[in-house]
Structure formats: C-alpha cells, structure tokens
Design a protein around this motif. Sequence first.
Motif, short mmCIF file in Angstrom:
data_model
loop_
_atom_site.label_atom_id
_atom_site.label_comp_id
_atom_site.label_asym_id
_atom_site.label_seq_id
_atom_site.Cartn_x
_atom_site.Cartn_y
_atom_site.Cartn_z
N TYR A 38 62.27 61.79 36.71
CA TYR A 38 62.21 63.01 37.52
C TYR A 38 62.28 62.67 39.01
CZ TYR A 38 61.14 65.11 33.11
OH TYR A 38 61.25 65.52 31.81
N ALA A 84 60.33 65.53 42.80
CA ALA A 84 60.19 65.29 41.35
C ALA A 84 59.52 66.48 40.68
CB ALA A 84 59.36 64.02 41.11
N GLY A 114 53.79 60.02 30.89
CA GLY A 114 54.38 61.18 31.54
C GLY A 114 53.47 62.39 31.45
O1 DC Z 1 54.05 60.61 36.84
P1 DC Z 1 54.72 60.89 38.18
O2 DC Z 1 53.76 61.26 39.26
O3 DC Z 1 55.62 59.78 38.59
O4 DC Z 1 55.64 62.18 37.90
C1 DC Z 1 56.45 62.74 38.89
C2 DC Z 1 56.66 64.22 38.58
O5 DC Z 1 57.47 64.36 37.42
C3 DC Z 1 55.39 65.01 38.34
O6 DC Z 1 55.31 66.12 39.22
C4 DC Z 1 55.47 65.51 36.94
C5 DC Z 1 56.88 65.25 36.50
N1 DC Z 1 56.94 64.67 35.17
C6 DC Z 1 57.13 65.52 34.12
O7 DC Z 1 57.21 66.73 34.31
N2 DC Z 1 57.23 65.03 32.85
C7 DC Z 1 57.12 63.73 32.62
N3 DC Z 1 57.23 63.27 31.37
C8 DC Z 1 56.88 62.83 33.69
C9 DC Z 1 56.78 63.33 34.96
#
Ligand code: DC
Length: 209
Positions: A38, A84, A114
């Motif tokens: 993302y 993201a 995630g």
């Molecule tokens: O885990 P992270 O902070 O790197 O994730 C970045 C963004 O991506 C966060 O706002 C949520 C989204 N994300 C998601 O919706 N689904 C996932 N499997 C992983 C991350």
Amino acid sequence: MSGLIIAIDGPAAAGKGTLARRLAKHFNLPYLDTGLLYRATGRRVLDHGGDPRDVATAEHAARTLLPVDLERGDLRGPEADKAASAVASIPGVRAALLEFQRDFGAKNGAVLDGRDIGTQVFPNARVKLFVTASAEARGKRRYAELLARGIAADLAEVTDEIIARDEADRNRSAAPLVPAADAITLDTTALDADAAFMTALKMVEHTLS
Ligand code: DC
C-alpha cells in the motif's frame, strides 16, 4: 514448517513487523510486510503528482506495481503513511494487491502482517494473531523509530496521526481493520520485543499442538 500461514493483523506501530519477522525466522518461513504494498502504491501515485484518493490513478498504480517498488527507500514517514492509508481504502486497489499476497504465501507458506490477512487474504490461515497496544505506547514507538532514522518528529503529532490512521483503517468499508473471529489477541503495551515474541511463540505453538 513449510506450507504454514501465520496471519498477523493489528493497528499501526503495535509491533507486528518485528514480531512477524522473528516468527518467520523461527519457523523458517518467508515474510511479507503487506503494508509495503500500500505504501509503494501510494508513492507511485505521488511520483506522478497524483492524488492518492483518486480511484482510477490509485488502481492503475496498484495494478502496475512491481516487486522492485517495495525496495524504495521512501516508503516510511508521514507522507507515505497518509498516501498508503488513502489508497488502502479503495476496493480496486485492494483487489489488485490481493493476488500478489496470496501468491506469496501459496507455495511454501509465509508469515504476513497487515490489517486484513486473517479476514480477507488468508481467511483459512492456521494461525491468526491480532497484535495491538495502547495508542500512547504505539505513538512512542513510532516516534522513537522516526528519530532513529534521523527524521525530526513531535510525539503528540505522531500519536495523533496514528490515531487518525487507525480510525480510517477501522472505519473504511473495504476490508476494515478488525480481528478475525478466530484470531488470538496479543496486547504488547507492556511488552518489549523479546517478551512479545516469547508470548506469541507460546500462542502459536499452542495453536499448532
Ligand atoms: O502496516 P503499515 O503501517 O505499513 O500500513 C500502511 C497502510 O496500509 C495502513 O494505513 C493500513 C494499510 N494496510 C491495509 O489496509 N491492509 C494491509 N494488509 C496492510 C496495510
């Protein structure tokens, strides 16, 4: 343990990444930080001066994502966080990234972290952990990470951004952040990385026994 899928979900800065990496090493499984997909999608939109909330632009960026995009050096920090979170709320983006995630785990198993691994990506995963911590603890951790990487930050601002991003991730209609019904919750508020790993390992071993 070939073929095993360990799904690790939870809010930002709860300690998922560190834990997932250690579990992957312990069980000799590949690891995928799905947030990077993302983040890289959001970055690709920003590269072309686009708005990460724009559906067509974000979907195109997700569909044309290459593995090398995950190795960019600019996938962390407030701008990447926001982009993201924005692209992650678009169903077409999530659909485009789903196949990549499933393919990654299909062959030899994997540890993936995630927001929707246990609910959408691998709903049949043998092990599902939902890793969480208080917003205050998570703000402090993210703040320390930023400082360690030489990025100037303000603790209150970082904490507020985390809370806002959690809200967006929880309340979106496409694959919201929610524990799977069969996930085990691990609260890491009072645990350091070693204690979180030891606790998680016991949970995983118990599930597998
Ligand atoms: O885990 P992270 O902070 O790197 O994730 C970045 C963004 O991506 C966060 O706002 C949520 C989204 N994300 C998601 O919706 N689904 C996932 N499997 C992983 C991350």
